[in-house]
Design a protein around this motif. Structure first.
Motif, PDB file in Angstrom:
ATOM      1  N   ILE A 117       6.952   7.551   4.670  1.00  0.00           N
ATOM      2  CA  ILE A 117       8.271   7.104   4.210  1.00  0.00           C
ATOM      3  C   ILE A 117       9.020   6.395   5.338  1.00  0.00           C
ATOM      4  CG2 ILE A 117      10.515   7.941   3.431  1.00  0.00           C
ATOM      5  CD1 ILE A 117       8.898  10.093   1.835  1.00  0.00           C
ATOM      6  N   ALA A 118       8.896   6.916   6.566  1.00  0.00           N
ATOM      7  CA  ALA A 118       9.530   6.253   7.711  1.00  0.00           C
ATOM      8  C   ALA A 118       8.961   4.851   7.892  1.00  0.00           C
ATOM      9  CB  ALA A 118       9.324   7.080   8.981  1.00  0.00           C
ATOM     10  N   GLU A 119       7.639   4.714   7.704  1.00  0.00           N
ATOM     11  CA  GLU A 119       7.008   3.395   7.799  1.00  0.00           C
ATOM     12  C   GLU A 119       7.566   2.464   6.727  1.00  0.00           C
ATOM     13  OE1 GLU A 119       4.304   1.821   9.786  1.00  0.00           O
ATOM     14  OE2 GLU A 119       5.578   3.139  10.957  1.00  0.00           O
ATOM     15  N   VAL A 120       7.778   3.005   5.522  1.00  0.00           N
ATOM     16  CA  VAL A 120       8.312   2.181   4.437  1.00  0.00           C
ATOM     17  C   VAL A 120       9.709   1.677   4.808  1.00  0.00           C
ATOM     18  CG1 VAL A 120       9.119   2.204   2.049  1.00  0.00           C
ATOM     19  CG2 VAL A 120       6.931   3.249   2.651  1.00  0.00           C
ATOM     20  N   TYR A 121      10.540   2.556   5.337  1.00  0.00           N
ATOM     21  CA  TYR A 121      11.885   2.127   5.762  1.00  0.00           C
ATOM     22  C   TYR A 121      11.787   0.987   6.775  1.00  0.00           C
ATOM     23  CZ  TYR A 121      14.723   5.711   3.501  1.00  0.00           C
ATOM     24  OH  TYR A 121      15.383   6.466   2.583  1.00  0.00           O
ATOM     25  N   ARG A 122      10.869   1.141   7.751  1.00  0.00           N
ATOM     26  CA  ARG A 122      10.728   0.098   8.768  1.00  0.00           C
ATOM     27  C   ARG A 122      10.280  -1.223   8.128  1.00  0.00           C
ATOM     28  NH1 ARG A 122       6.628  -2.115  11.811  1.00  0.00           N
ATOM     29  NH2 ARG A 122       5.067  -0.745  10.913  1.00  0.00           N
ATOM     30  N   LEU A 123       9.263  -1.135   7.254  1.00  0.00           N
ATOM     31  CA  LEU A 123       8.710  -2.354   6.658  1.00  0.00           C
ATOM     32  C   LEU A 123       9.716  -3.043   5.740  1.00  0.00           C
ATOM     33  CD1 LEU A 123       5.125  -1.003   5.968  1.00  0.00           C
ATOM     34  CD2 LEU A 123       5.715  -2.847   7.531  1.00  0.00           C
ATOM     35  N   VAL A 124      10.596  -2.237   5.100  1.00  0.00           N
ATOM     36  CA  VAL A 124      11.604  -2.845   4.233  1.00  0.00           C
ATOM     37  C   VAL A 124      12.683  -3.506   5.088  1.00  0.00           C
ATOM     38  CG1 VAL A 124      13.446  -2.351   2.588  1.00  0.00           C
ATOM     39  CG2 VAL A 124      11.182  -1.340   2.266  1.00  0.00           C
ATOM     40  N   GLY A 162       0.820  -1.210   0.000  1.00  0.00           N
ATOM     41  CA  GLY A 162       0.000   0.000   0.000  1.00  0.00           C
ATOM     42  C   GLY A 162       0.851   1.256   0.000  1.00  0.00           C
ATOM     43  N   HIS A 163       1.878   1.265   0.874  1.00  0.00           N
ATOM     44  CA  HIS A 163       2.756   2.439   0.949  1.00  0.00           C
ATOM     45  C   HIS A 163       3.493   2.662  -0.370  1.00  0.00           C
ATOM     46  CE1 HIS A 163       1.772   2.751   5.040  1.00  0.00           C
ATOM     47  NE2 HIS A 163       2.655   1.931   5.554  1.00  0.00           N
ATOM     48  N   LEU A 164       3.930   1.540  -1.001  1.00  0.00           N
ATOM     49  CA  LEU A 164       4.700   1.678  -2.238  1.00  0.00           C
ATOM     50  C   LEU A 164       3.837   2.248  -3.363  1.00  0.00           C
ATOM     51  CD1 LEU A 164       6.984  -1.490  -2.193  1.00  0.00           C
ATOM     52  CD2 LEU A 164       7.575   0.869  -1.639  1.00  0.00           C
ATOM     53  N   VAL A 165       2.563   1.842  -3.393  1.00  0.00           N
ATOM     54  CA  VAL A 165       1.666   2.423  -4.407  1.00  0.00           C
ATOM     55  C   VAL A 165       1.528   3.920  -4.167  1.00  0.00           C
ATOM     56  CG1 VAL A 165      -0.741   2.540  -5.147  1.00  0.00           C
ATOM     57  CG2 VAL A 165       0.394   0.340  -4.963  1.00  0.00           C
ATOM     58  N   PHE A 166       1.409   4.282  -2.888  1.00  0.00           N
ATOM     59  CA  PHE A 166       1.338   5.705  -2.543  1.00  0.00           C
ATOM     60  C   PHE A 166       2.579   6.451  -3.032  1.00  0.00           C
ATOM     61  CE2 PHE A 166       3.003   8.686   0.667  1.00  0.00           C
ATOM     62  CZ  PHE A 166       2.091   9.713   0.531  1.00  0.00           C
ATOM     63  N   LEU A 167       3.761   5.892  -2.764  1.00  0.00           N
ATOM     64  CA  LEU A 167       4.997   6.557  -3.186  1.00  0.00           C
ATOM     65  C   LEU A 167       5.100   6.611  -4.703  1.00  0.00           C
ATOM     66  CD1 LEU A 167       7.645   5.228  -0.629  1.00  0.00           C
ATOM     67  CD2 LEU A 167       6.425   7.388  -0.623  1.00  0.00           C
ATOM     68  N   ALA A 168       4.629   5.552  -5.366  1.00  0.00           N
ATOM     69  CA  ALA A 168       4.673   5.537  -6.834  1.00  0.00           C
ATOM     70  C   ALA A 168       3.782   6.641  -7.397  1.00  0.00           C
ATOM     71  CB  ALA A 168       4.239   4.171  -7.355  1.00  0.00           C
TER      72      ALA A 168
END
Lengths: 287, 356
Positions: B134-141, A266-272
């Motif tokens: 973006i901070a959440e993305v870093y954590r999830l990655v 979900g987050h990646l789609v948002f960033l895309a």
């Protein structure tokens, strides 16, 4: 048929996200502010319903009919007492006030209800579903989607079809000039906040019936709502519905492939979307 | 320049005076005294001070970002986490964790470049929530890497053989050094061209751009510096606790602390984070036993501060007394011409127009 099933579940999940996002979108549209306590308010509403259901013999529909206006009232009071002061002090102050409010609500709930997870008891609605051929459609998911469409349509039509709504748009464009023709910006902003608080309470209640919740879930709800708004396009409520659907579908399909990647997808789609289509799927029309 | 000569008084634009030099000396002396602390105090005291330095570093970095750069982020915990995990990754490869600290800062600065491309597309409030995502993305990655401990976290190798007292002292010195470097770095950065450009951007971005200020470049520089500082703070955190837990290191609570300290101390003043961190540290020691009440009280103070004390404690002090520890602005100093002082007082550091 797995594919169609996931599609249906994803759209219904998207309805929930859109319901969360409606209030966020409205407050940004009218006051140019993002309420960082948005998700925590939803969780607080869910707890309120749990408490009212547990401590009284009131039926569920009456409890919800009490909770929603109560949250709208809280919204009105918060705008008049707190947000209006911070809006005067500048955007930074507003952001910090709502962030502080988020911490207060979240930890207040933790103090009052501990970190145990809860669910709202909707009776048969919690798990009930009907089968449409090979696809199972839950009543709750369908109800949430219908409510999301109704709320978004209402929030969309309100500014153009009602006198209060038109005044609100005028105040949003230019508060000083609007006050010359008798618009009371403080009152109108408070009305907008009341609507936002009422809709987010509804979203919190529907979410609390769909899955279990605990006091720490607020920020996640805020982030989903925010992503739905940005994916759909800032300031466009129809876009918010589409954004919620995109987010819901992404998460549903990601969960199908690898359950641990649900949030990340979900987050990646948002960033895309942010990277390649920053105006969102359905950008705001020029007024 | 010339018009000033015709005035009935000497007018000069000055920046530094006697008082700031004295306080600067005082701060330098404080750093020297603090550096001697591990020789005289117990490990408990130095360990508490490490927490203080970490808070000071983070708050200074957030102040640089929000107070001078105008970028209100709720996602700086991304770099706290990346910094901590960088130290862990290099320690896994056999590097000494203390030597990995500069690399943690560097890694965060590198990660901040692509991040800034995305985050800078959002403005104001949306920037705040965007950085959070973006901070959440870093954590999830990061939790997807089993070599870094996955979702459960991991303990830091490479320091287990070290004498605990020596390790405590080294951690303390490293934290003190980074804190001193951060505060000095902020001061030098804000004194120079970048500081002037940023102040212009913060006050009116469009006007600054029209006047030829490299807006995006200045903002990006500050974003990178801020990421590096938070990364070093994250590195200190993992060395101090000897383990890392992804949910804790990537917690939005770090942002809450940074914001609270800066708002309380005074946003946009280099002295603000210093004063705010001291007050916060004392509050933390006093209220630590009260569980979530502690955070509720912090939230209440933060809300009240944002509404009723927009300039913070230091802003209120400096507005009433004119005291400045780190002068980065310019002042117009006027003195009437008298026979006695005419020659003496016209030795200002800078005059209007003399720099161009």
């Amino acid at each position: 048929m797995d594919f169609v099933n996931t599609l249906v579940q994803g759209v219904m999940l998207g309805g929930l996200y859109a319901l969360f996002a409606a209030g966020l979108s409205l407050m940004f549209g009218v006051m140019r502010m993002v309420n960082l306590a948005h998700g925590d308010l939803a969780v607080a509403a869910a707890y309120l319903v749990v408490v009212l259901l547990g401590s009284s013999f009131l039926p569920l529909w009456l409890v919800i009919l009490i909770a929603l206006p109560l949250f709208a009232l809280i919204g009105y009071a918060t705008q008049r007492g707190l947000f209006s002061r911070s809006l005067k002090a500048g955007p930074l102050s507003t952001l910090l006030v709502t962030f502080g409010l988020s911490i207060i609500v979240q930890n207040g709930l933790l103090q009052a209800f501990s970190a145990d997870t809860r669910t709202i008891d909707f009776g048969a609605l919690n798990t009930g579903a009907f089968r449409l051929g090979p696809i199972s459609v839950s009543y709750l998911g369908l109800l949430t989607l219908a409510l999301a469409v109704a709320v978004i349509a209402g929030v969309q039509l309100f500014p153009s079809r009602t006198r209060t709504g038109r005044m609100m748009r005028a105040v949003s464009d230019d508060a000083d000039t609007a006050s010359l023709v008798g618009a009371n910006s403080r009152h109108l902003y408070a009305i907008a906040t009341a609507i936002a608080f009422g809709t987010v309470a509804l979203a919190g209640i529907m979410s609390g019936a769909r899955s279990s919740f605990d006091p720490s879930m607020g920020p996640a709800q805020l982030i989903f709502a925010f992503e739905a708004v940005v994916i759909g396009g800032l300031g466009s409520l129809g876009g918010t519905l589409a954004g919620g659907a995109v987010l819901g579908l992404t998460q549903a399909f990601a969960a199908q492939i690898d359950p641990s990647s649900t949030l990340l997808a979900g987050h990646l789609v948002f960033l895309a979307v942010l990277a390649f289509r920053p105006q969102g799927l359905i950008p705001q029309r020029a007024v | 320049m010339t018009t000033l000569e015709h005035l009935p008084f000497h007018a000069a634009v000055v920046r530094s005076g006697k008082a700031p030099k004295a306080t600067g000396g005082l701060l330098a002396a404080a750093v020297v005294i603090l550096a001697a602390l591990p020789y005289v105090a117990f490990t408990g005291a130095t360990s508490a001070m490490v927490t203080f330095f970490v808070l000071l570093i983070m708050a200074s970095m957030w102040n640089l970002l929000a107070g001078f750069g105008g970028m209100v982020s709720v996602g700086q915990q991304a770099y706290v986490g990346v910094g901590a995990y960088t130290v862990l990754a290099f320690a896994n490869l056999g590097m000494h964790p203390f030597l990995a600290l500069p690399l943690a800062a560097l890694t965060c600065a590198v990660f901040a470049i692509p991040t800034s491309w995305l985050a800078f597309r959002l403005r104001g409030d949306y920037f705040a929530v965007g950085t959070w995502v973006i901070a959440e993305v870093y954590r999830l990655v990061i939790i997807r890497f089993d070599s870094l401990g996955g979702a459960n976290g991991k303990s830091l190798p490479g320091l287990s053989g070290m004498d605990p007292v020596l390790r405590g002292a080294l951690t303390y010195w490293a934290a003190l050094a980074i804190a001193a470097l951060t505060v000095t770095g902020c001061y030098l950065l804000m004194r120079g061209r970048t500081g002037l450009a940023l102040t212009a951007v913060r006050d009116d971005e469009t006007a600054a751009r029209a006047n030829g200020v490299g807006v995006t470049w200045s903002k990006r520089l500050v974003y990178l510096v801020s990421a590096a500082g938070c990364g070093a703070a994250g590195g200190i955190l993992i060395i101090d606790s000897l383990s890392v837990q992804p949910n804790a290191i990537f917690s939005v609570q770090w942002s809450a602390y940074m914001i609270f300290i800066v708002i309380l101390g005074g946003i946009g003043y280099l002295e603000g984070p210093l004063l705010g961190a001291i007050v916060f540290f004392v509050l933390q020691q006093l209220l630590a036993g009260y569980g979530s009440w502690y955070l509720i009280i912090l939230g209440l103070i933060g809300v009240a501060g944002a509404v009723w004390l927009p300039h913070g404690l230091w802003g209120t002090i400096t507005r009433t007394t004119g005291l400045q520890l780190f002068p980065v602005g310019y002042l117009l100093r006027t003195e009437p011409v008298t026979g006695k002082t005419a020659g003496k007082t016209t030795s200002p550091k800078r005059r209007i127009g003399s720099s161009t």
